[in-house]
Design an enzyme around this catalytic site. Sequence first.
Site, PDB file in Angstrom:
ATOM      1  N   CYS A   1       0.813  -1.224   0.000  1.00  0.00           N
ATOM      2  CA  CYS A   1       0.000   0.000   0.000  1.00  0.00           C
ATOM      3  C   CYS A   1       0.848   1.277   0.000  1.00  0.00           C
ATOM      4  O   CYS A   1       0.327   2.364  -0.225  1.00  0.00           O
ATOM      5  CB  CYS A   1      -0.966   0.008   1.179  1.00  0.00           C
ATOM      6  SG  CYS A   1      -2.233  -1.271   1.034  1.00  0.00           S
TER       7      CYS A   1
ATOM      8  N   HIS B   1      -1.134   2.858  -6.123  1.00  0.00           N
ATOM      9  CA  HIS B   1      -2.173   1.899  -6.504  1.00  0.00           C
ATOM     10  C   HIS B   1      -3.509   2.616  -6.539  1.00  0.00           C
ATOM     11  O   HIS B   1      -3.626   3.759  -6.104  1.00  0.00           O
ATOM     12  CB  HIS B   1      -2.204   0.706  -5.528  1.00  0.00           C
ATOM     13  CG  HIS B   1      -2.582   1.070  -4.128  1.00  0.00           C
ATOM     14  ND1 HIS B   1      -1.709   1.694  -3.252  1.00  0.00           N
ATOM     15  CD2 HIS B   1      -3.749   0.913  -3.454  1.00  0.00           C
ATOM     16  CE1 HIS B   1      -2.322   1.887  -2.092  1.00  0.00           C
ATOM     17  NE2 HIS B   1      -3.562   1.431  -2.190  1.00  0.00           N
TER      18      HIS B   1
ATOM     19  N   HIS C   1     -10.639  10.226 -10.296  1.00  0.00           N
ATOM     20  CA  HIS C   1      -9.511  10.095 -11.230  1.00  0.00           C
ATOM     21  C   HIS C   1      -8.358  11.028 -10.878  1.00  0.00           C
ATOM     22  O   HIS C   1      -7.745  11.642 -11.742  1.00  0.00           O
ATOM     23  CB  HIS C   1      -9.983  10.271 -12.680  1.00  0.00           C
ATOM     24  CG  HIS C   1     -10.729   9.077 -13.169  1.00  0.00           C
ATOM     25  ND1 HIS C   1     -12.068   8.880 -12.880  1.00  0.00           N
ATOM     26  CD2 HIS C   1     -10.319   8.007 -13.889  1.00  0.00           C
ATOM     27  CE1 HIS C   1     -12.455   7.744 -13.425  1.00  0.00           C
ATOM     28  NE2 HIS C   1     -11.416   7.190 -14.045  1.00  0.00           N
TER      29      HIS C   1
ATOM     30  N   GLU D   1     -12.916   0.702   0.349  1.00  0.00           N
ATOM     31  CA  GLU D   1     -11.879   0.709  -0.677  1.00  0.00           C
ATOM     32  C   GLU D   1     -11.896  -0.576  -1.490  1.00  0.00           C
ATOM     33  O   GLU D   1     -11.384  -0.610  -2.598  1.00  0.00           O
ATOM     34  CB  GLU D   1     -10.495   0.977  -0.085  1.00  0.00           C
ATOM     35  CG  GLU D   1      -9.921  -0.099   0.761  1.00  0.00           C
ATOM     36  CD  GLU D   1      -8.543   0.251   1.297  1.00  0.00           C
ATOM     37  OE1 GLU D   1      -8.128   1.421   1.218  1.00  0.00           O
ATOM     38  OE2 GLU D   1      -7.880  -0.659   1.796  1.00  0.00           O
TER      39      GLU D   1
END
Length: 123
Positions: A26, A30, A70, A109
């Site tokens: 993490c 990503h 985005h 998530e």
Amino acid sequence: MRVTLEKDFGFEAAQQLPSFPEGHKCRRLHGHSFQVRVAVTGEVDPASGILYDHARISRAIEPLLAQLDHRLLNEIPGLENPTIESMARWFWERLEPLLPGLSRITICETPQVRCHYDGPSRS
């Protein structure tokens, strides 16, 4: 009659978690298809039969989603370390003034991982 109304939203974003140890997956760049659930709690208006017009929740959150969708979350002020815990607080701080009765923010998530935030401790 007291109810809780929930509405779901989604956005796509990238993140890195700089607070995680070196080598942790993490910590690398990503992305996720995040889901946000906004919950408001209160009394149903006897005249209208509703607590909130659902569009009111959408109007409040849409500008926030536009900031995140985005994007690299780390570049958003307040989300330099964009854990789902800090994201839940980030949404709360921006929505609470707009949505009386805000009672919970949930950030997912993945389908298996989520964080519920019920606002700052009132103790």
